[in-house]
Structure formats: C-alpha cells, structure tokens
Write an enzyme that holds these catalytic residues in place. Structure first.
Site, mmCIF file in Angstrom:
data_model
loop_
_atom_site.group_PDB
_atom_site.id
_atom_site.type_symbol
_atom_site.label_atom_id
_atom_site.label_comp_id
_atom_site.label_asym_id
_atom_site.label_seq_id
_atom_site.Cartn_x
_atom_site.Cartn_y
_atom_site.Cartn_z
ATOM 1 N N LYS A 9 -13.239 3.815 2.602
ATOM 2 C CA LYS A 9 -12.021 3.406 3.159
ATOM 3 C C LYS A 9 -11.129 4.624 3.504
ATOM 4 C CE LYS A 9 -11.655 -1.409 1.859
ATOM 5 N NZ LYS A 9 -11.427 -2.355 0.753
ATOM 6 N N ARG A 24 -25.257 -1.221 -2.925
ATOM 7 C CA ARG A 24 -24.568 -1.260 -1.632
ATOM 8 C C ARG A 24 -25.388 -0.511 -0.556
ATOM 9 N NH1 ARG A 24 -19.566 0.393 -3.072
ATOM 10 N NH2 ARG A 24 -18.865 0.954 -1.176
ATOM 11 N N GLU A 65 -10.681 -6.509 -1.126
ATOM 12 C CA GLU A 65 -9.119 -6.058 -1.451
ATOM 13 C C GLU A 65 -8.592 -5.766 0.279
ATOM 14 O OE1 GLU A 65 -8.546 -2.545 -3.771
ATOM 15 O OE2 GLU A 65 -6.575 -2.867 -3.471
#
Ligand code: ATP
Ligand code: MG
Length: 556
Positions: A272, A262, A36
């Site tokens: 983020k 992850r 994204e």
C-alpha cells in the site's frame, strides 16, 4: 456465478474444512475478509476475497466483510466505500454480515480491564524506543520493564485515565504481561492499546485509546463466530498470541487461524505504501489508473470479474511463497474476453488508401460475423468505399522477407471485402508515405479470388467516409522488470516509460459510435478494448486497451 458450476480444484483449506464438518466440529463454517480501510484493494486482496467468500459459498456457510479499523490515523470513509464496491464487483456479497472491529471497541476495552484484573496486563510508561530496546532480539531474551510490577489497582486507574484522555499520544501504552523471555517475540509483552487523539472514521470521537491489530483481530473473530480465520503467512508468528488471547479471555467462541501464501505478482508492486506513492507522486493518474494493480484500476481498464476469479482459481492456494507471472493473469483475461467479445475492425494508426478503380459514389455493404465461433452473437453491416484506412504497419514499401501485407505490386485481402493490389504511393516532403493507391478485383467480393488464386495476407481496414474517430490508449505493464520490488532497489527505476501510449487519431467501425461502456470488443488483430468509463463520451470516444491478443512479453 460461473465458479459454482465448474468443478474447483481442492486446496488444503478445503480439506481442513471438510474434515471439520465431517467430524461435527462445526455445523456451519464462517470466514471473513478483513481489510484495513487504509487504501484501495488490489489484485492480492482478490485472492483473499475469492478464497474466503469462495469457501463459504462452497460449503454453504457465510463470509463476513469486516473492516479492521483500529488505526484512525490512516483510515478513511472513502476507502470503506471503495472496498465494498470492489468486493461486490468481484461478485461476492456479505449480505447482513458487515462488521467493523471498531464496533467491538467497548467489548475490547472491557476485556483489557479483565486482563488487568487477572494480572495479565499492565500500563507501560517506557517510550516506544525503550520498549523496543527492552524487547531483546531473536537470539537474546527481553528484559522486564520496571513498570511491569504495578498493582492491579494502579494499572486500572492509569488505564482508565488513558481512556478519559488525560495523557498525550504516546505517553503510555497498555501491554499484556506474558513472557519477556519467550522465543516468539510476539509474546514478549505485546502492546494492546495506544493513545491516539484522533477521530475515527466509523466511531467518531468516542475513543482516544485504540486497540492494536493483534488485540482486536482474533477477538473480533470470536465475537462474530468466525470458524476459520484465514490470513497470509506473515501472521504465522502471531498465531501463539492469537491463541493466548482466546485462552485468557472469556470469549464467546474459539476461532482458529490458518495461513496461506499471499499472491506475489511479477511486474507489479502491491504494498500500500508504494501504491500511495505512485498516486501521490503523480506517476499514475490516480488509484483507478488502468495500469494500477488495484481492483479499481483493472476494472476501469476492462478486466472482468470473471477473469479475476478464474485467475484466483488457477493460481490455487498453498502454503509456500511463490511468484505468479503477470502473463498468467493476462491469459485469464484473454480467455474470458475471447469468449465474450464481439469482433470489430479498428485502425489505430491510420494510413489512407485510395482504390482508384472503385466508383466514387459507390458504397458496398458486407455482413461481418460478430464472433467467428458464435453465430448466436449475430453479425453487423460494415461499409466499404473508395477511400479506406489501413494500419500504417500493414504497408511496407520495401517489405522485409515474409511480409504478406500490403506492398507495391502485390495483392492482399481486405478482411470481409476485396482483394486489392497496390499500384503506387504518395509521399510528403520528408519521404513518408501518406497515401497508398490500389486497384481492386471486383470479382473477389467477400475476399476470395474467382480463379482460386491464393492470397497470403489479410489486413483490416475501415471505410474513410464511414469511420468514426477515437482516442485509443494502449496500456502496457507499469514496470519493465519482473521484480521491481526486489530488495534494496528503488522500484521506481523500473517504471516502464511506454506503459501508456495515446493514439489520438484512431478510426473505428461506424457502429462503435454508440459503444456501451460496459461492452468490451476485440479489435481484430489488435487486442481487447473497451470505452473508458470515465473519459469516453458520445462524440469524443476514448478506448482502453485491456490486453493484447498475444503475450508480447515472453519473447522480450
Ligand atoms: P499492507 O500492504 O499495508 O501490508 P495488507 O495488504 O495486509 O496491507 P489488509 O487490508 O490488511 O492489507 O488486507 C486485508 C486482507 O487481504 C488480509 O487478510 C490480507 O492477508 C489479505 N491480503 C493482502 N494482500 C494480499 C496478497 N498479496 N495476497 C493474498 N492476500 C492478501
Ligand atoms: Mg494487513
């Protein structure tokens, strides 16, 4: 690229793909990396990039770069450009296969109408809070909205009015009509579209309703013909919804979702939100600060793409959440730099040494190998003269036990040059040693004594009249705690106050005056360094420490 020639360890995704190819389910595999564009990539993304592009490369398939750009409020063009650059830097290329979820907005809109027409979607008037309350909990089933029974015509009319901009942000949403009692919360009539009156970085002012990630992602996979849609484990719960859309829409292909664990890295934060905070609160100097775990940051610091790829290979791909110690990444960087870097002499905290019996005007030249194991990397000339600099740490007036460097009365070897004996010191008014005096042994040229006597210590040096000045930035880990992100605590309390130390009076070997910013060096006994690509310039050199020679953290 090096990974092609090196046998790669298998992982469960490879096995799945091998089986799919063997049984003819797919002829060509297609993966994608779907960021994204709401921030810069970090080392966690590198794992996903290496995995997706790596699988495609390994099996002769292709990997798409797709921007999952469904939320115009947080997304920017700048991020898109930077993400592309970082993927290229890592050594991967999407070729013609660059996509934007937003390029599918028209098709997604048509499919939303299709669901309405099938009685499988409705326009919701409840507020976000009410929707949440009606949704129930893990132990309690949800409640149907009073708007769930709207007719197809009413829903179509309202959805078209949402699209044409009649309603303000948040006034209505479109929801799938699935099952408010489903045990999987994602199936309790998830939101498909919301109203956001904001221009979009890729498609401009075309839309004021935007699809949710879940409604855009799988369908974009299907449109692009993705065969293996690989995501991190937190999407496991979304898989039934991913499959519901594929089963209930006339999509052109049937991708399959697979999840992997992850990357969690110690001594770093990767969310983020927190990375934005570090930048916005000026805790670091921007996204490319060499202490940041962003790809821009580690790139500027001097990590190589080869080292990052080797790291991603080494940590492997599994399905259980685990932590990788920062030292594993640093060791991959060292291993790569050890192979490729020319060695040079650099004195970071200089102490002046005068060799009293060395003739004033004489300059000696020594040929020094650029790499101890690689003669093909050549050699260079280093110059020696009466005044040199050594590292402050390499001198001790009252040496601790086992100190084999320079101390009054004893001998030490100057790397490549001569054996010297310290004969005295000069101190300033505070008693600090500011100059050391030595005698050299003219018969020890090259560093070994003519009579064969053993010299235990060897220290590095640079000639005072030949050395060049530089600023050296010693970077260290940004956090002192392995898990700064641990539940509840404020990660900022674990910031390492010594994560950067600037040494402004370093002295380097002469030929570094023209250092190419792309070349990394080993400063002997100090670590691996490179010129800072932004701040270093001829006449004002700035070097970044990429990584130390040894892991100093494991002993702490
Ligand atoms: P956020 O920090 O906001 O949760 P994100 O890291 O998920 O965002 P995306 O842009 O959605 O950001 O990520 C793109 C891809 O990278 C996704 O497929 C995601 O699963 C993967 N990815 C993100 N973080 C990691 C990580 N730590 N390890 C492996 N893959 C990751
Ligand atoms: Mg995400």
């Amino acid at each position: 690229m090096s990974t092609e020639s090196v046998p790669q360890p298998s992982n469960f995704l490879r096995t799945i793909i091998e089986d799919d190819l063997a049984c003819g389910k797919h002829q060509v595999i297609v993966t994608r990396f779907p960021p994204e564009p709401n921030g810069y990539l970090h080392i966690g993304h590198a794992k996903s990039i290496c995995l997706n592009f790596g699988l495609a490369r390994h099996f002769g398939g292709r990997c798409h770069l797709r921007f999952d750009d469904t939320n115009p409020a947080k997304e920017e063009l700048e991020y898109i450009e930077s993400i592309k650059e970082s993927v290229h830097w890592l050594g991967f290329d999407w070729g013609q296969h660059l996509f934007y979820a937003s390029d599918n907005f028209e098709q997604l809109y048509q499919w939303a109408e299709y669901l309405i027409q099938q009685g499988k979607a409705y326009v919701e008037d409840l507020t976000a809070d009410e929707i949440r309350a009606y949704r129930g909990t893990l132990t309690e089933s949800g409640k149907e909205s009073p708007y769930r029974g709207r007719s197809v015509e009413e829903n179509l009319g309202l959805f078209r009015r949402m699209k044409s901009g009649e309603f303000p942000d948040g006034a209505k949403v479109l929801r799938a009509r699935i099952d408010m009692t489903a045990s999987n919360m994602n199936l309790r009539d998830p939101v498909l579209y919301r109203i956001i009156h904001a221009p979009h970085p890729h498609v401009g002012n075309t839309w004021c309703i935007y699809p949710m990630y879940d409604f855009a992602h799988g369908q974009s996979d299907a449109i692009e013909g993705i065969t293996h849609s690989i995501c991190t484990l937190e999407f496991e719960d979304h898989k039934p919804l991913y499959e519901w859309f594929l089963a209930n829409l006339p999509v052109p292909s049937q991708p399959r979702q697979y999840e992997f664990a992850r990357l969690n890295l110690t001594y770093a934060v990767m969310s983020k939100r927190k990375l934005h905070e570090l930048v916005n609160q000026h805790i670091v100097n921007g996204w490319d600060d060499p202490r940041m775990p962003t790809l821009m940051g580690i790139r500027r610091r001097g990590y190589t793409p080869e080292a990052v790829r080797a790291f991603c290979e080494r940590i492997g791909v599994g399905r259980s959440d685990s932590w990788i110690d920062m030292s594993v990444l640093e060791e991959c960087v060292r291993e790569d730099l050890n192979e490729r870097t020319p060695r040079v002499l650099a004195v970071l905290r200089p102490l002046k040494v005068v060799i009293d019996n060395y003739p004033d005007e004489l300059v000696d030249e020594f040929e020094a190998a650029n790499h101890p194991q690689k003669p093909e990397m050549g050699s260079r000339t280093i110059r020696f003269s009466r005044e040199i600099f050594i590292e402050q740490d390499d001198f001790a007036e009252a040496p601790p036990k086992g100190f084999f460097r320079m101390t009054p009365g004893s001998e030490v070897r100057l790397r490549y040059a001569y054996i010297v004996r310290c004969t005295g010191v000069v101190k300033d008014e505070n008693g600090t040693v500011i100059e050391v005096h030595c005698q050299y042994d003219p018969a020890s040229r090259g560093g070994s004594a003519a009579d064969g006597r053993k010299i235990k210590g060897t220290i590095h040096w640079v000639s005072a009249s030949h050395a060049i000045d530089a600023e050296v930035r010693l970077f260290d880990r940004l956090f002192t705690d392995p898990n700064p992100d641990r539940g509840g605590a404020d990660y900022k309390q674990f910031l390492n106050p010594h994560s950067v130390e600037v040494l402004s009076a370093a002295k380097l070997e002469q030929h570094l005056a023209t250092a190419d910013p792309e070349i990394r060096y080993q400063f002997e006994r100090q670590g691996y360094f490179r010129p800072d690509p932004l701040d270093s310039e001829p006449g004002r050199l700035v070097f970044n420490r990429i990584v130390t020679l040894k892991d100093a953290w494991s002993k702490k």
